[in-house]
Design a protein around this motif. Sequence first.
Motif, PDB file in Angstrom:
ATOM      1  N   GLY A 122      -0.196 -10.005   9.685  1.00  0.00           N
ATOM      2  CA  GLY A 122      -0.068  -9.929   8.230  1.00  0.00           C
ATOM      3  C   GLY A 122      -0.345  -8.564   7.657  1.00  0.00           C
ATOM      4  N   LEU A 123      -1.111  -7.729   8.386  1.00  0.00           N
ATOM      5  CA  LEU A 123      -1.453  -6.422   7.842  1.00  0.00           C
ATOM      6  C   LEU A 123      -0.219  -5.531   7.720  1.00  0.00           C
ATOM      7  CD1 LEU A 123      -3.627  -4.547   6.795  1.00  0.00           C
ATOM      8  CD2 LEU A 123      -3.988  -3.747   9.132  1.00  0.00           C
ATOM      9  N   LEU A 124       0.658  -5.568   8.715  1.00  0.00           N
ATOM     10  CA  LEU A 124       1.867  -4.757   8.655  1.00  0.00           C
ATOM     11  C   LEU A 124       2.730  -5.149   7.457  1.00  0.00           C
ATOM     12  CD1 LEU A 124       2.947  -4.538  12.402  1.00  0.00           C
ATOM     13  CD2 LEU A 124       1.967  -2.724  10.990  1.00  0.00           C
ATOM     14  N   GLU A 125       2.750  -6.437   7.136  1.00  0.00           N
ATOM     15  CA  GLU A 125       3.540  -6.886   5.989  1.00  0.00           C
ATOM     16  C   GLU A 125       2.937  -6.392   4.686  1.00  0.00           C
ATOM     17  OE1 GLU A 125       6.771  -8.609   4.117  1.00  0.00           O
ATOM     18  OE2 GLU A 125       6.401  -8.073   6.214  1.00  0.00           O
ATOM     19  N   VAL A 126       1.600  -6.358   4.614  1.00  0.00           N
ATOM     20  CA  VAL A 126       0.932  -5.806   3.435  1.00  0.00           C
ATOM     21  C   VAL A 126       1.332  -4.348   3.255  1.00  0.00           C
ATOM     22  CG1 VAL A 126      -1.304  -5.116   2.475  1.00  0.00           C
ATOM     23  CG2 VAL A 126      -1.033  -7.375   3.496  1.00  0.00           C
ATOM     24  N   PHE A 127       1.307  -3.582   4.340  1.00  0.00           N
ATOM     25  CA  PHE A 127       1.681  -2.168   4.270  1.00  0.00           C
ATOM     26  C   PHE A 127       3.152  -2.020   3.898  1.00  0.00           C
ATOM     27  CE2 PHE A 127       3.311   1.749   6.155  1.00  0.00           C
ATOM     28  CZ  PHE A 127       2.431   2.685   5.620  1.00  0.00           C
ATOM     29  N   ARG A 128       4.002  -2.820   4.501  1.00  0.00           N
ATOM     30  CA  ARG A 128       5.433  -2.713   4.217  1.00  0.00           C
ATOM     31  C   ARG A 128       5.722  -2.961   2.741  1.00  0.00           C
ATOM     32  NH1 ARG A 128       9.991  -5.433   3.427  1.00  0.00           N
ATOM     33  NH2 ARG A 128       8.924  -7.432   3.348  1.00  0.00           N
ATOM     34  N   GLN A 129       5.091  -3.987   2.171  1.00  0.00           N
ATOM     35  CA  GLN A 129       5.374  -4.356   0.790  1.00  0.00           C
ATOM     36  C   GLN A 129       4.701  -3.427  -0.212  1.00  0.00           C
ATOM     37  OE1 GLN A 129       4.584  -8.494  -0.013  1.00  0.00           O
ATOM     38  NE2 GLN A 129       5.928  -9.224   1.605  1.00  0.00           N
ATOM     39  N   GLN A 130       3.437  -3.090   0.025  1.00  0.00           N
ATOM     40  CA  GLN A 130       2.686  -2.335  -0.970  1.00  0.00           C
ATOM     41  C   GLN A 130       2.867  -0.828  -0.870  1.00  0.00           C
ATOM     42  OE1 GLN A 130      -1.228  -5.233  -1.109  1.00  0.00           O
ATOM     43  NE2 GLN A 130      -1.361  -3.219  -2.018  1.00  0.00           N
ATOM     44  N   GLU A 131       3.169  -0.320   0.312  1.00  0.00           N
ATOM     45  CA  GLU A 131       3.236   1.126   0.477  1.00  0.00           C
ATOM     46  C   GLU A 131       4.640   1.597   0.854  1.00  0.00           C
ATOM     47  OE1 GLU A 131       1.450   5.019   0.461  1.00  0.00           O
ATOM     48  OE2 GLU A 131       1.007   3.073  -0.419  1.00  0.00           O
ATOM     49  N   TYR A 132       5.145   1.115   1.973  1.00  0.00           N
ATOM     50  CA  TYR A 132       6.396   1.681   2.466  1.00  0.00           C
ATOM     51  C   TYR A 132       7.558   1.416   1.516  1.00  0.00           C
ATOM     52  CZ  TYR A 132       9.702   3.511   5.841  1.00  0.00           C
ATOM     53  OH  TYR A 132      10.664   4.285   6.450  1.00  0.00           O
ATOM     54  N   ALA A 133       7.597   0.233   0.945  1.00  0.00           N
ATOM     55  CA  ALA A 133       8.673  -0.083   0.004  1.00  0.00           C
ATOM     56  C   ALA A 133       8.614   0.836  -1.214  1.00  0.00           C
ATOM     57  CB  ALA A 133       8.591  -1.548  -0.433  1.00  0.00           C
ATOM     58  N   THR A 134       7.399   1.160  -1.665  1.00  0.00           N
ATOM     59  CA  THR A 134       7.229   2.064  -2.801  1.00  0.00           C
ATOM     60  C   THR A 134       7.680   3.472  -2.444  1.00  0.00           C
ATOM     61  OG1 THR A 134       5.363   0.786  -3.659  1.00  0.00           O
ATOM     62  CG2 THR A 134       5.550   3.067  -4.402  1.00  0.00           C
ATOM     63  N   VAL A 135       7.253   3.948  -1.276  1.00  0.00           N
ATOM     64  CA  VAL A 135       7.654   5.278  -0.817  1.00  0.00           C
ATOM     65  C   VAL A 135       9.168   5.377  -0.724  1.00  0.00           C
ATOM     66  CG1 VAL A 135       7.593   6.854   1.154  1.00  0.00           C
ATOM     67  CG2 VAL A 135       5.497   5.739   0.395  1.00  0.00           C
ATOM     68  N   MET A 136       9.779   4.380  -0.134  1.00  0.00           N
ATOM     69  CA  MET A 136      11.230   4.392   0.029  1.00  0.00           C
ATOM     70  C   MET A 136      11.940   4.373  -1.325  1.00  0.00           C
ATOM     71  SD  MET A 136      12.430   4.626   3.103  1.00  0.00           S
ATOM     72  CE  MET A 136      14.037   3.823   2.990  1.00  0.00           C
ATOM     73  N   ARG A 137      11.409   3.610  -2.257  1.00  0.00           N
ATOM     74  CA  ARG A 137      12.035   3.540  -3.586  1.00  0.00           C
ATOM     75  C   ARG A 137      11.994   4.890  -4.292  1.00  0.00           C
ATOM     76  NH1 ARG A 137       9.936   1.633  -8.630  1.00  0.00           N
ATOM     77  NH2 ARG A 137       8.113   0.749  -7.611  1.00  0.00           N
ATOM     78  N   VAL A 138      10.846   5.566  -4.199  1.00  0.00           N
ATOM     79  CA  VAL A 138      10.704   6.866  -4.858  1.00  0.00           C
ATOM     80  C   VAL A 138      11.612   7.910  -4.210  1.00  0.00           C
ATOM     81  CG1 VAL A 138       9.140   8.796  -5.293  1.00  0.00           C
ATOM     82  CG2 VAL A 138       8.362   6.464  -5.698  1.00  0.00           C
TER      83      VAL A 138
END
Length: 213
Positions: A122-138
């Motif tokens: 579950g930790l990887l999913e937390v990172f994917r949703q809260q951080e990586y998705a934001t980075v990619m969007r920006v």
Amino acid sequence: MTPSTRERIMTEALRLFGEQGFAKTSVAQIEQAAGLSSGAGGLYRHFRSKDELLVEAVSARLSERGAWEPLLAPNASIAAALAPSGSTVDKLTALCRIGLARMDHDRDVSRILMRDNSIPEGLLEVFRQQEYATVMRVITGVLTEAAGSTRREQDWEATAAVVAGAIAHYWLIRDIFDGAHPADVDPERYLRATAEMIAARLDRADHEEQDRG
């Protein structure tokens, strides 16, 4: 403001997890580092388990947006916010600089994710949703803005993934070598070179669009 006991536990737990690994860090060590009685069970007044503590601590750390905040505002001109009077390369360098600073902010999280195979599900999913998705969007937003009319013809999301990977790689290599890049390339040189390559990609897209026109 003085941090609460819960906040101290999360801060010290992330530091220890990043330095020692999740499995090798005991609840007693976390309690002692947070100023609680070691082994007395004070941690469990705030978290049901070490697994829950890790997920909550990572989530809390990632929610601190810092320099990302202005870039996430609805309808914001992302590229303009980076370097209003600068060139495309200046804007992209500023973006990469924010990304590298973010890696420093997320230091313990990055160490846990990249080096530790004992982390709970579950930790990887937390990172994917809260951080990586934001980075990619920006990053995708900056590239799409900078590309202008070419945005429909090019895969800027894939380019954004390359940019994010380049920044993460630089941070990781420096972290492995105790803060010094093995090729003796300082951050500003690296980030500028990355920005120049992205700008070249944008220029190529413009030329391709012109050729089609």
